[in-house]
Motif scaffolding. Structure first.
Motif, short mmCIF file in Angstrom:
data_model
loop_
_atom_site.label_atom_id
_atom_site.label_comp_id
_atom_site.label_asym_id
_atom_site.label_seq_id
_atom_site.Cartn_x
_atom_site.Cartn_y
_atom_site.Cartn_z
N SER A 80 1.01 -1.34 -0.08
CA SER A 80 -0.28 0.02 0.18
C SER A 80 0.93 1.29 -0.09
CB SER A 80 -0.79 -0.25 1.15
OG SER A 80 -2.09 -1.03 1.53
N PHE A 116 -1.68 0.38 7.42
CA PHE A 116 -1.83 -1.04 6.43
C PHE A 116 -0.75 -0.66 5.26
CE2 PHE A 116 -6.10 0.33 7.12
CZ PHE A 116 -6.80 -0.33 7.28
N ALA A 119 1.39 -3.74 4.02
CA ALA A 119 -0.02 -4.44 3.55
C ALA A 119 -0.12 -4.34 2.15
CB ALA A 119 -0.84 -4.55 4.06
N ASP A 123 -4.25 -7.99 0.54
CA ASP A 123 -4.40 -8.40 1.06
C ASP A 123 -5.15 -8.13 2.32
OD1 ASP A 123 -3.17 -10.58 0.61
OD2 ASP A 123 -0.47 -9.68 1.18
N ILE A 124 -5.43 -6.79 1.72
CA ILE A 124 -6.09 -5.74 2.97
C ILE A 124 -7.82 -5.72 2.39
CG2 ILE A 124 -6.92 -3.64 3.12
CD1 ILE A 124 -3.97 -2.77 2.82
N GLU A 128 -10.62 -6.14 8.28
CA GLU A 128 -9.52 -4.71 8.65
C GLU A 128 -9.75 -3.44 8.69
OE1 GLU A 128 -8.18 -8.63 7.48
OE2 GLU A 128 -9.10 -7.00 6.89
N ILE A 129 -9.93 -3.20 7.73
CA ILE A 129 -10.99 -1.52 7.38
C ILE A 129 -11.45 -1.37 8.50
CG2 ILE A 129 -11.70 0.09 5.97
CD1 ILE A 129 -10.41 -1.57 4.22
N LEU A 153 -9.80 5.56 1.60
CA LEU A 153 -9.06 4.32 1.79
C LEU A 153 -10.42 3.72 0.45
CD1 LEU A 153 -9.08 3.04 5.12
CD2 LEU A 153 -7.32 2.98 3.34
#
Length: 394
Positions: A80, A116, A119, A123-124, A128-129, A153
């Motif tokens: 990221s 983040f 990562a 993979d996010i 997670e968010i 995001l």
């Protein structure tokens, strides 16, 4: 287009002490430079003690089903932080206002990159968010902050998908926030407080405040106003730019570029100021050096002390704009006209955020309603005066 290759993968035993079944296959992926590469991917299926080869093969085929049916899209291996610095900032930031760029950069550096940055985009996930924004709210940050993180995001993944660095769905699109609750009470000036406020302010600031109350202009729009934008002939002020934190630029939004009526009560005041001006490009309000005033300095040096003196410590530039929105409709202006006057993109912003109820006006309206109800809708009954609603109930 290259023919899609069918794969069964390689199924084999791995490990000596605790053997397990492992599947290996090849898949396309997006390199950091945007080109397509091909790599070997391992996947642990399960322990040999619990699965026969036939059972392991069945699970392997299921794993490869999406790949063999053409439903798999190459994933990017870029992390990221690298995507933000190499692609988002140089290609997306220039399309934003400078003030927005600064805010996004602060948010990235303080909140998003630490959480983040290491990562990979692929993979996010949404979970997670979701955990991230809820944790920020639990730490004391506002609903507006959490909503801002979610939106930024989402913009990261939206641009990554557009530019070929993310092939899956936008994980930020499914983020939900708790119900928004107001933190600070909203205030407007009462009609009798306006002359009191104008009476304690210095001349230049008094004119700026009066202009804000009568036109609803943002303080950044007032500070950026030059004489070329003031048309005394047709009585109009054109809003074509804004001044924010030392930067002169375009107005806040597309709808903010507008024309508003020049209040007649301010015409003589502004014309006297105009007589001291050398060129049309000169600012209407400026320092002795000809530069724009700083809105924060004006707030803390003039507006706040005046508010404390009058018992309205909440006074700020935004409360002037909210006062205008409320009184504009009280004076007979429609909601659509108020939206245009304030330069809002959405009518709901004008109604829900800027317009507040006026208790005295509500009382007058209720009493008028009581008369209509008592007279079966006829207004010409009871010439001695309408009874109060409380008397009707008794």
């Amino acid at each position: 287009m290259a023919r899609r290759r069918y794969q069964r993968g390689t199924l084999r035993k791995r490990g000596q002490r605790d053997p397990y079944w492992e599947l290996q296959w090849r898949e396309d992926y997006i390199k950091p430079d945007g080109t397509i590469g091909r790599r070997l991917v391992p996947w642990k299926i399960g322990d040999v003690a619990k699965l026969t080869r036939r059972e392991a093969r069945k699970l392997a085929d299921e794993k490869l089903r999406a790949l063999n049916q053409g439903q798999y899209a190459p994933q990017s291996t870029i992390v990221s932080a690298d995507y933000v610095e190499r692609y988002l900032v140089p290609n997306f930031f220039p399309t934003l206002k400078l003030s927005t760029q600064k805010r996004y950069r602060r948010t990235l550096n303080i909140h998003l990159i630490p959480a983040f940055g290491k990562a990979r985009l692929c993979d996010i996930g949404t979970l997670e968010i979701q955990r991230f924004v809820l944790a920020k709210m639990e730490s004391g940050l506002s609903w507006e902050c959490a909503d801002h993180y979610r939106n930024l995001l989402s913009k990261i993944f939206e641009t990554a998908k557009k530019w070929g660095y993310h092939s899956g769905p936008n994980p930020a699109a499914g983020i939900e926030l708790p119900e928004k609750t107001p933190v600070r009470e909203k205030h407007i000036l009462e009609l009798e407080q306006i002359p009191q406020l104008l009476g304690v302010l210095e001349k230049t600031v008094r004119t700026m405040v009066y202009l804000a109350l009568l036109t609803g202009l943002r303080i950044g729009e007032i500070l950026a106003l030059n004489w070329a934008s003031v048309d005394f002939g047709i009585g109009q002020i054109r809003v074509v730019r804004g001044y924010y934190r030392g930067m002169m630029g375009s107005p806040k939004t597309k709808c903010s570029r507008r024309s508003v009526p020049l209040p007649e009560v301010l015409r003589p005041v502004l014309m006297r100021l105009r007589e001291q001006t050398a060129t049309p490009e000169e600012l209407v309000f400026h320092t002795s050096k000809g530069t724009p005033y700083n809105d924060s300095n004006l707030l803390h040096r003039d507006l706040k002390p005046a508010g404390r003196k009058l018992g309205i410590p909440w006074l700020n530039w935004h409360s002037l704009r909210r006062t205008h929105a409320t009184l504009f409709q009280f004076a007979g202006g429609s909601l659509r006209d108020a939206q245009a006057q304030l330069g809002h993109s959405k009518m709901s912003t004008t109604l829900e955020i800027y317009t507040l109820p006026m208790p005295e006006q509500q009382r007058v309206t209720v009493e008028k309603l009581s008369v209509l109800m008592a007279n079966d809708g006829r207004k010409d009954q009871n010439p001695e005066g309408p009874p109060l609603a409380s008397q009707q109930i008794q």
